[in-house]
Design an enzyme around this catalytic site. Structure first.
Site, PDB file in Angstrom:
ATOM      1  CE1 TYR A   1      18.516  50.179  38.147  1.00 40.00           C
ATOM      2  CE2 TYR A   1      17.205  48.705  39.504  1.00 40.00           C
ATOM      3  CZ  TYR A   1      17.295  49.592  38.454  1.00 40.00           C
ATOM      4  OH  TYR A   1      16.191  49.903  37.721  1.00 40.00           O
TER       5      TYR A   1
ATOM      6  CD  GLU B   1      -1.921  25.236  42.560  1.00 41.88           C
ATOM      7  OE1 GLU B   1      -2.355  24.065  42.542  1.00 41.88           O
ATOM      8  OE2 GLU B   1      -1.963  25.987  41.561  1.00 41.88           O
TER       9      GLU B   1
END
Lengths: 369, 369
Positions: A101, A197
């Site tokens: 942006y 994990e």
């Protein structure tokens, strides 16, 4: 972020200024403005057998202003470099979506936009990273944020002292940018780092105070660990000389997480030098565990065709191919036709992972390297 | 988790014991064992105009052991209740995936599994929640974990004192279970809570020390906030009497996040009582902001057909239908044909959100209720 503790390489803003100066001088001299971008193609990636990491080769391609096919990318690279310079000068950081942006606008007197989509600006950021030899974080950009940490270490984060031994059930949320000017290490009694994990297993181990009993740092990355978690582990392994053990599901995705942590990834080969941890070891879940720990059949999950295909791909990676124990590990999963999730350990008891599985693995040094 | 600070309602383990006792007595008396499960169907959900939250009605259905269509679910509910009792007794918590594995086994002398898939055990957990009138967290279960917090408050988390004023760039990772026996509140100078949809904007505001300048608590939930973040905000709003402002993208998903935070959701209507925050106010992004803050056209994004359909659905919700300003807000987005992301504020300057947008919104009390 202050710019006080910089590495010996030139600061990022100087590199950007140098790049812009070169382009300007070429223009003033009547030459075609151009700069060289190291190639991020598969052909320019290789596995360094000595360092045991995936690396980029020496291939480069020129990006030229007076070239119809490259002119737009040339302009975009300059725009992104200028925005990063603004961030560095302001001592601020931003997400890669914000960067999109910041650099998006309609070009005066036309209906053409500098960028139409973030899918255009992300690769330009990667081009700039390799061109300047600066990590994204050094350009003051970050991607997503996931992951939390607790354990026997104190870190300083943006001037605040974070005692990871006293972070409750939630833990310290690992930031995206963990370079030495933001994060410094203090007291550390940890003997190793355990990367988990999944968030759920991390909570199990934190609730059981596993890190206190076994003197470690407990960290998770919510699946494939994000750059912040990988970079932080890299720094802890190298600066604090700690071993890293990786604790993942027994499935191709788990193997791949371990592979990326250890060797780096093909698509981001240029980051391996400051992200990959060749000393990392795989603590489980292993395809041998079903038998070794008598995991009941009904908590295993049948492999799908995509799992089988992916497992075969992973077996063929050069860094797994030379290792007999890894060929055995993956082949055994394929023969058993089942995979196993971390949560399946709960079938053996609420605290089985903390009280039996991990202690035995650590005691027997039952790791894959 | 200790069981020291329980609310006045009976403790969860006693409720489980009572449920089991009833079933046993029915059996001993020669009656068909059965219990009543409040209906989690759309027909049994309504919007309470006085309390301004989505609530469950009084509808219940019996779950009977001697009923071919209900027998398996009966058994499953008992199994889940027994596993939760084990967790509560052990003072341990687990994820709903772990719970699935804890309760999965092959029924002796058959080839039938108690559960074949987590999709079977999750609804049973919700049944148990409504049957016992216990939140999932009180059953010692948690779902996913996302979200981080910084700001002018001290909390105690599992006995550790967390000073949210000194949590660096990363912040305190908000845990999934934030009931009073785990989390207690201490000193708080914050005047309000700001919930930010996205991690990137949260980092922007934390880096700019927005919470320090404006005396607030800054929290994000990585999109739709998870239960832990919602429940923590609910407790802070009610126990610390703080206003809550919600800062989201200007798109139907942003409206929906606000809607769930404020009124609760239809699918989890039974949780509204301890999750919904009817006093929450919407601080932006509003469809009026493009003009009010002169956001450049090229950083707006064209609405897709799915956005338009979703926006119309949201306009028709009873809690938005009675509010003229909300009808105007959503209608203006539809007429403008564009949506706007939080990151688009970066187009106005790196610190525009911290330095101009939010201060002006707060000063003008430019909220939607």
């Amino acid at each position: 972020m202050s710019s006080s503790k910089k590495p010996v390489r030139p600061p990022t803003d100087e590199k950007i200024i140098q790049m812009a100066k070169n382009v300007r001088l070429q223009g003033l001299a009547g030459d075609d403005p151009r700069f060289n971008v190291p190639s991020r193609t598969l052909a320019n990636v290789n596995f360094n057998e000595v360092k045991r990491i995936i690396e980029m080769g020496e291939g480069k391609t020129a990006r030229e202003f007076f070239n119809l096919g490259q002119s737009k990318k040339f302009m975009q690279t300059m725009l992104v470099a200028e925005a990063c310079k603004r961030l560095v000068d302001a001592g601020k950081t931003n997400s890669i979506r914000d960067l999109y942006y910041m650099t998006k606008h309609t070009i005066a007197t036309t209906r053409e936009n500098t960028f139409d989509d973030q899918a255009e600006s992300d690769p330009i950021i990667e081009d700039l990273e390799v061109t300047l030899d600066s990590l994204r974080e050094e350009l003051h950009l970050f991607a997503s944020n996931k992951g939390a940490m607790v354990g026997e270490i104190t870190v300083v984060d943006g001037g605040d002292v974070i005692d990871a031994r006293r972070m409750g059930t939630g833990g310290w949320s690992v930031p995206s940018i963990v370079e030495p000017n933001v994060i410094q290490f203090r007291e550390c009694e940890a003997k190793f780092i355990l990367l988990v994990e999944k968030d759920a297993m991390w909570r199990r181990l934190n609730e059981d105070k596993f890190w206190k009993l076994h003197h470690c740092i407990l960290i998770h990355g919510g699946g494939q660990p994000p750059r912040g978690v990988r970079r932080l582990m890299h720094r802890m392994v190298n600066e604090l000389k700690l071993p890293l053990y990786v604790f993942v599901d027994n499935d191709p995705w788990g193997y791949y997480i371990y592979s990326v942590v250890k060797q780096g990834s093909i698509s981001l080969a240029y980051e391996s030098r400051r992200m990959a941890i060749p000393s990392a070891r795989f603590i489980g879940l292993s395809s041998a565990d079903v038998q070794k720990y008598q995991i009941p059949d009904e908590v295993t999950i049948r492999l799908e065709d995509t799992d089988i295909a992916r497992a075969k791909e992973i077996m063929a990676y050069p860094w797994f191919q030379g290792k007999k124990h890894w060929q055995t590990e993956i082949q055994r999963m394929l023969s058993s036709k089942v995979k196993l999730e971390l949560e399946a350990l709960s079938a053996k008891g609420i605290t089985f992972a903390s009280d039996e599985y991990l202690p035995r693995k650590l005691k027997d040094k039952d790791f894959l390297d």
